[in-house]
Design an enzyme around this catalytic site. Sequence first.
Site, mmCIF file in Angstrom:
data_model
loop_
_atom_site.group_PDB
_atom_site.id
_atom_site.type_symbol
_atom_site.label_atom_id
_atom_site.label_comp_id
_atom_site.label_asym_id
_atom_site.label_seq_id
_atom_site.Cartn_x
_atom_site.Cartn_y
_atom_site.Cartn_z
ATOM 1 N N CYS A 171 -64.268 -100.388 50.946
ATOM 2 C CA CYS A 171 -63.219 -98.865 50.521
ATOM 3 C C CYS A 171 -62.590 -98.585 51.895
ATOM 4 O O CYS A 171 -63.338 -97.708 52.602
ATOM 5 C CB CYS A 171 -63.914 -98.035 49.859
ATOM 6 S SG CYS A 171 -62.890 -96.575 49.322
ATOM 7 N N CYS A 187 -62.261 -94.786 52.024
ATOM 8 C CA CYS A 187 -63.429 -94.158 52.188
ATOM 9 C C CYS A 187 -63.825 -93.807 53.639
ATOM 10 O O CYS A 187 -64.419 -93.039 54.032
ATOM 11 C CB CYS A 187 -64.662 -94.446 51.402
ATOM 12 S SG CYS A 187 -64.199 -94.986 49.509
ATOM 13 N N ASP A 188 -63.980 -95.090 54.179
ATOM 14 C CA ASP A 188 -64.495 -95.607 55.334
ATOM 15 C C ASP A 188 -63.715 -95.826 56.586
ATOM 16 O O ASP A 188 -64.341 -95.513 57.680
ATOM 17 C CB ASP A 188 -65.551 -96.473 55.387
ATOM 18 C CG ASP A 188 -66.629 -96.355 54.236
ATOM 19 O OD1 ASP A 188 -66.961 -95.162 54.251
ATOM 20 O OD2 ASP A 188 -67.031 -97.169 53.338
#
Length: 311
Positions: free
Chosen positions: A136, A139-140
């Site tokens: 992701c 997300c990261d």
Amino acid sequence: MIKEHVKCLIIGSGPAGYTAAIYAARADLKPMMYVGLQPGGQLMETTEVENFPGYPDGIQGPEMMIQLRAQAERFGTDIRDGLATEAFLNETPKRIIIEDKAEITADTVIISTGASAKWLGLESEERLKSGGVSACAVCDGFFYREQDVVVVGAGDSACEEAMYLAKLCNKVTLLVRKSEFRASKIMAHRTMNTENIEVLFNHETVEVLGETVVEGVKIKNNITNQEATLEATGFFLAIGHKPNTDIFKGQLDMDEVGYLDVKPGTTNTNIEGVYAAGDCADKTYRQAVTAAGTGCMAALDAERFLAQLEH
Ligand code: NDP
């Protein structure tokens, strides 16, 4: 085998399921939840979550799920271990089998079984999941600002993730296993024209390098068999997701991949009293906060349906 009846059964325990549980419990629906194979869902595999509103300093994914669970339990959700293995949603009441443990009948069912990111299946990839391997970028990606990263995939997700990362990172190398993209022309075109993205066609991953954090990626040209090493600190998979909806096949409308169809603006599936929330019905956004939002909607939809039944 235990046999029980509930007003509201929630299947799956990610942000969608827990949020549905909080709302359903507070509406006195006395929900029962079966947590599934991975209690807490995909967030149990992430490290820091910085984009969920309300946590100005960020929070670890697993810790957030523990808090969501505690919040659902505080209002009386009956949370149980177990995986739904069979569903009979066209019966009245609806009937769900939990392995060889339980047969639950329910007036309403909220499906929040999530989706699982696909992985390559390499030992090094598994080992480095909390050290730079991610599925992701949204997300990261932030953790790899001004660094070099590698993305694997060739669909719209891979292009989108590569372009997202290109805004943050120094350089993005996209590994495409065939000689062409699967992505739409426009996405492929944009990707190819992004200055700091290098697309390597006909390239596969041999191994992610590093002991506890990603230090590089060993790649192979699958035409010449020539191997090379890329230096990178992040390794992002974008090779598709699989919604966890197999047990509902033939009963609930879904697309060819298995994402459940809901009536736009609601969480209603094609069966009255059955609602879908979170990633199992969302191939577009797939965020914890959108899952939580649809979990709330599902509980409200279930509550309204039950109120109609009672009157
Ligand atoms: P897709 O199924 O479309 O693509 C998956 C890609 O991963 C394929 O190109 C496939 O390669 C590659 N792949 C699969 N397994 C491996 C492997 N083991 N090694 C290397 N590569 C592999 O998934 P997406 O998640 O990209 O998209 C899902 C759906 O969501 C699509 O309908 C897409 O259009 C849509 N979407 C739309 C977006 C938008 O419009 N903004 C954004 C994101 C998704 P190969 O081609 O060789 O089979």
